[in-house]
Design a protein around this motif. Structure first.
Motif, mmCIF file in Angstrom:
data_model
loop_
_atom_site.group_PDB
_atom_site.id
_atom_site.type_symbol
_atom_site.label_atom_id
_atom_site.label_comp_id
_atom_site.label_asym_id
_atom_site.label_seq_id
_atom_site.Cartn_x
_atom_site.Cartn_y
_atom_site.Cartn_z
ATOM 1 N N UNK A 61 30.828 43.314 30.605
ATOM 2 C CA UNK A 61 31.912 42.347 30.782
ATOM 3 C C UNK A 61 33.161 42.956 31.399
ATOM 4 N N UNK A 62 33.473 44.197 31.000
ATOM 5 C CA UNK A 62 34.694 44.829 31.506
ATOM 6 C C UNK A 62 34.588 45.206 32.983
ATOM 7 N N UNK A 63 33.350 45.328 33.502
ATOM 8 C CA UNK A 63 33.159 45.674 34.922
ATOM 9 C C UNK A 63 33.012 44.426 35.814
ATOM 10 N N UNK A 64 32.794 43.292 35.170
ATOM 11 C CA UNK A 64 32.470 42.071 35.910
ATOM 12 C C UNK A 64 33.518 41.693 36.964
ATOM 13 N N UNK A 65 34.809 41.651 36.618
ATOM 14 C CA UNK A 65 35.809 41.235 37.618
ATOM 15 C C UNK A 65 35.810 42.091 38.877
ATOM 16 N N UNK A 66 35.708 43.421 38.677
ATOM 17 C CA UNK A 66 35.761 44.325 39.826
ATOM 18 C C UNK A 66 34.515 44.173 40.703
ATOM 19 N N UNK A 67 33.339 44.049 40.043
ATOM 20 C CA UNK A 67 32.084 43.893 40.787
ATOM 21 C C UNK A 67 32.099 42.568 41.566
ATOM 22 N N UNK A 68 32.547 41.513 40.894
ATOM 23 C CA UNK A 68 32.592 40.212 41.569
ATOM 24 C C UNK A 68 33.575 40.238 42.734
ATOM 25 N N UNK A 69 34.692 40.932 42.573
ATOM 26 C CA UNK A 69 35.675 41.032 43.659
ATOM 27 C C UNK A 69 35.058 41.672 44.895
ATOM 28 N N UNK A 70 34.251 42.733 44.677
ATOM 29 C CA UNK A 70 33.597 43.386 45.817
ATOM 30 C C UNK A 70 32.691 42.395 46.544
ATOM 31 N N UNK A 71 31.853 41.679 45.785
ATOM 32 C CA UNK A 71 30.878 40.792 46.425
ATOM 33 C C UNK A 71 31.540 39.561 47.045
ATOM 34 N N UNK A 72 32.653 39.125 46.496
ATOM 35 C CA UNK A 72 33.395 38.037 47.137
ATOM 36 C C UNK A 72 33.982 38.489 48.475
#
Length: 638
Positions: free
Chosen positions: A395-406
Motif C-alpha cells: 500500500x505504501x508503494x502504490x501511489x509512486x508506482x501508479x504515478x510512474x504508470x500514469x
C-alpha cells in the motif's frame, strides 16, 4: 428494321443492377425477349403459394406491394419501386412463391425470362451474387439448411485466406530509362548515369535493347582494373537483356531476378528483346513495392526511432488496407494483418515512451487494448481504447508506482494520438487514473460489474470485456482474464443485463425495410452502420462467448467457435459471421473513401447493389437478437 421497343428496354435495364453487369450484346438479347406487363392499382401479380411464373420482374414505373398471410392475417412486407426486382424465387429455388405481390399503384413491369437468365447466371458470377443477395433479403430464413450458402454465395471477401496479395501486384518501374549507343565509352556512360542519378544504363540501337550496364558492372569490371574506362560499353554490358512486358507482377519480377541473377529487368512493348524499350525495373523498385508488404512494415516499425516515422507507417498500413480491399483479399486476412501492425506500433510507442521517461517500470505491467483493437478488428484509424494493469504492490508503494504508470500511459496515448488514433471521447484510456490500476483493483472492478450489474454499469463496462494483451507481462493478463471468467460463471443475471443493453440498440430497418437514419444533428439522414448493424453482431458474439466461457475476442472467431459448440445452430452463427465480415468490409471501404471512421453512411449515395448487400446482412441481426432475448430472458429486467 430497328427494334425501338427493345432498345428502350435496353436503355432502362442497363442503369440497374444486375443488368449493368452484363455485356451489351447479351443485355440486348434479354431486352428483345422482355414481356411488358401493366397492372392497375391493387391488381394481383401473383398470389402466395402460386406456382412459379416463367419470368421474374423489374419495375419500370409505379410500385409493387409484397405481402404474405400468417394465420389468415395479411402482413405487408415491403414496397418495391422503380428498378427493384421481385419474384426471384423461381429463378433461385424453383419453388412456389412464399409471398404475394400486388400493384401498389398503376405499374408497368418488365418480365425477364427465366430461361435466358439461367445461362447468364452461369456466365456472370457477379450477376449470380447480386440476384442471390436480392432474393435473400426477402427470404424468411436465409441461414436454414435449405438455403445454406445462398445468402453469401460467391462473396469471396468473407472467406478465410492466409495468402498475401503483394506478389500479385503489378510491379512499378522507371518509365524514363537512360539509354546509350554501343559505340560510346564506359566513361561517357558513367557521366550519363551520374547526371541522371541512376544506377543503370541500357545499351540500345533504335530503342531496341542490346545490353545493360549497372553500377555493379562498373565496380567489379572497371574498378578492379579488368577493363579500361575508355573502352566501349559493349565490352562490359550484360547481354542479352532480360525483358518482360509492361504488366509484369512483383512475383514475376522477383522470380526473374533470382533466376537470372540480375539486378535489373528491361521492360519492352511486348516483353521481347526485339521491341522498343518502355522502362527498366530494378531490385530496388521491388523493395519500394514491398513498402506495401506487411513484413516490410513490421520491420520498419521495429527500428522506428520516433513517432513521426510510426505515423507514416500507419498511413502506409491504411494504403495497404485499401489495396487489399481493391484486390478482393478476404476481410478475415486483412483484419489479422492490420491488427498485427497496430499492435506492433503500440509496442514500439511503449518502448519509446519508457526510454523517454529514462526509467524502467518499477514493477511488472500489462498494456491492454479494448474495443475494436482488443477484438483485432481495427482496420481504420479510429479512436483509441486502452488500459493498463500493474503488479500488486504494498500500500505504501502504490501511489509512486501508479504515478510512474500514469506518466507512461500519458506519453503512450499522446503518441498514439500523433500516429492518428484519436483520444477516446469517453476517456477509456490508460492515461485515465480509473483505468491505470493494479491487478487487485482490476479484479475488484470486474467483480463489481458482474455481481452488481445495472444498465448504467453495463454501458460503461461492456467495452472492457474485449480486453486483449498488447505488451508487458502476459502472466498478469492471464490472471486478470481467469478471474473475470470465474466471476461470470453461473451469473446469468449479468448476461441478462448485457442482453438488455444490446437489445436497446435500435434495429437497422423500419417496418417497410427502409434504413433507419439519424433524424437530426451533424449526421442527419445518414445511416449509423457501426451502432445499428455492426455493434449488435459484436455484442451478441460477446454474450454467447461469455456464456460458454470462451476466451476469444475476435467476433469472427467467436462465431466460428460457437458453430462448433452449438452444431444445431451452426448455420445461424455462420450467417452472423458472414454478415459481420461484409459489414466490416463495407464500413472500411466507406471510411477509406471518405477519410473518416466509416461510421455514418449516406444511403442515398449508395448503388442499388450496395443497398441490397447491406440489407442482406440485417436478417441475421434481427434473428440473433431474438435468440438472445429467448436465451437470457432480458424482458425480466425493467
Amino acid at each position: 428494321m430497328k427494334n425501338t421497343i427493345a432498345e428502350r428496354i435496353y436503355d432502362f435495364l442497363k442503369d440497374y443492377p444486375p443488368f449493368n453487369l452484363i455485356s451489351k450484346a447479351t443485355l440486348m438479347e434479354v431486352a428483345r425477349n422482355v414481356e411488358i406487363q401493366y397492372f392497375e392499382k391493387d391488381a394481383i401479380i401473383f398470389h402466395q403459394d402460386d406456382v412459379p411464373h416463367e419470368h421474374f420482374y423489374i419495375i419500370n414505373q409505379g410500385s409493387v406491394r409484397l405481402y404474405r398471410f400468417v394465420a389468415n392475417e395479411k402482413q405487408n412486407l415491403d414496397i418495391c419501386d422503380e428498378g427493384d426486382l421481385f419474384g426471384l424465387r423461381p429463378l433461385i429455388m424453383n419453388e412456389s412463391y412464399l409471398m404475394g405481390a400486388a400493384a401498389n399503384e398503376e405499374v408497368i413491369l418488365y418480365g425477364i425470362p427465366l430461361r435466358l437468365f439461367h445461362d447468364i447466371i452461369t456466365d456472370y458470377p457477379k450477376v449470380s451474387q447480386f440476384l442471390i443477395a436480392s432474393f435473400a433479403t426477402n427470404t424468411r430464413d436465409p441461414y436454414s439448411a435449405e438455403h445454406k450458402g445462398k445468402l453469401f454465395a460467391n462473396v469471396a471477401s468473407i472467406r478465410k485466406s492466409y495468402n498475401s496479395f503483394a506478389e500479385a501486384q503489378s510491379a512499378k518501374y522507371s518509365k524514363n530509362p537512360v539509354t546509350c549507343s554501343s559505340e560510346i565509352t564506359i566513361q561517357v556512360a558513367c557521366l550519363f548515369m551520374a547526371e541522371a542519378k541512376v544506377n543503370s544504363i541500357i545499351v540500345a540501337e533504335n530503342n531496341i535493347p542490346m545490353g545493360i550496364i549497372t553500377d555493379k558492372d562498373i565496380l567489379t569490371k572497371v574498378g578492379t582494373g579488368a577493363f579500361s574506362i575508355l573502352e566501349k560499353v559493349s565490352t562490359i554490358m550484360t547481354s542479352p537483356v532480360i525483358t518482360f512486358p509492361e504488366k509484369i507482377t512483383v512475383a514475376e519480377a522477383q522470380i526473374a531476378i533470382l533466376k537470372h541473377k540480375v539486378s535489373h529487368i528491361c521492360i519492352t512493348k511486348d516483353g521481347s528483346p526485339q521491341t522498343e524499350i518502355v522502362g527498366v525495373l530494378a531490385d530496388h523498385d521491388l523493395n519500394i513495392v514491398q513498402g506495401n508488404n506487411p513484413t516490410f512494415l513490421m520491420r520498419e516499425i521495429k527500428y522506428a526511432k520516433d513517432v513521426e516515422t510510426l505515423r507514416h507507417i500507419r498511413v502506409q498500413a491504411s494504403e495497404l488496407t485499401s489495396a487489399y480491399l481493391e484486390q478482393e483479399i478476404p476481410i478475415y486476412f486483412i483484419t489479422k494483418v492490420i491488427s498485427e501492425i497496430n499492435t506492433a506500433i503500440t509496442k514500439r510507442i511503449i518502448k519509446l515512451s519508457i526510454a523517454e521517461l529514462g526509467e524502467q517500470p518499477p514493477v511488472a505491467y500489462t498494456w491492454l487494448a479494448m474495443g475494436s483493437q482488443g477484438r483485432r478488428e481495427q482496420l481504420l484509424i479510429t479512436d483509441q481504447d486502452n488500459a493498463l494493469v500493474f503488479e500488486n504492490v504494498p500500500e505504501d508503494q502504490y501511489p509512486k508506482v501508479k504515478e510512474y504508470f500514469l506518466n507512461l500511459s500519458t506519453k503512450v496515448t499522446e503518441k498514439l494520438n500523433t500516429v492518428g488514433f484519436e483520444y477516446c471521447p469517453a476517456n477509456i484510456m490508460a492515461s485515465n487514473p480509473k483505468w491505470c490500476i493494479s491487478l487487485k483493483e482490476w479484479k475488484k472492478q470486474f467483480k463489481d460489474w458482474i455481481n452488481h450489474p445495472t444498465l448504467d454499469k453495463i454501458l460503461l463496462s461492456i467495452i472492457f470485456f474485449d480486453f486483449e494483451y498488447i505488451d508487458g507481462d502476459q502472466e498478469l493478463y492471464h490472471q486478470m482474464s481467469d478471474s473475470v471468467f470465474r466471476y461470470i460463471a453461473d451469473k446469468e443475471i449479468f448476461l441478462r443485463f448485457l442482453t438488455k443493453a444490446t437489445l436497446n440498440n435500435a434495429a437497422p430497418l423500419g417496418f417497410f425495410k427502409q434504413f433507419l437514419v439519424e433524424q437530426d444533428g451533424e449526421h442527419k439522414d445518414q445511416f449509423d452502420i457501426k451502432s445499428r448493424a455492426i455493434r449488435p453482431l459484436v455484442d451478441a458474439a460477446r454474450i454467447f462467448s461469455l456464456h460458454h466461457n470462451l476466451k476469444i475476442n475476435s467476433t469472427i472467431a467467436r462465431y466460428e467457435k460457437l458453430m462448433e459448440i452449438e452444431p444445431q445452430n451452426s448455420d445461424f452463427f455462420e450467417s452472423c459471421a458472414n454478415a459481420f465480415k461484409i459489414l466490416l468490409q463495407f464500413r472500411t471501404l466507406q471510411g477509406l473513401a471518405n477519410n473518416d471512421s466509416g461510421k455514418f453512411v449516406d444511403i442515398n449515395s449508395l448503388s442499388k447493389a450496395d443497398r441490397l448487400k447491406l440489407k442482406s446482412c440485417f436478417k441475421p441481426i434481427k434473428n440473433i437478437q431474438e435468440s438472445l432475448n429467448n436465451r437470457f430472458n432480458s424482458g425480466l429486467i425493467s
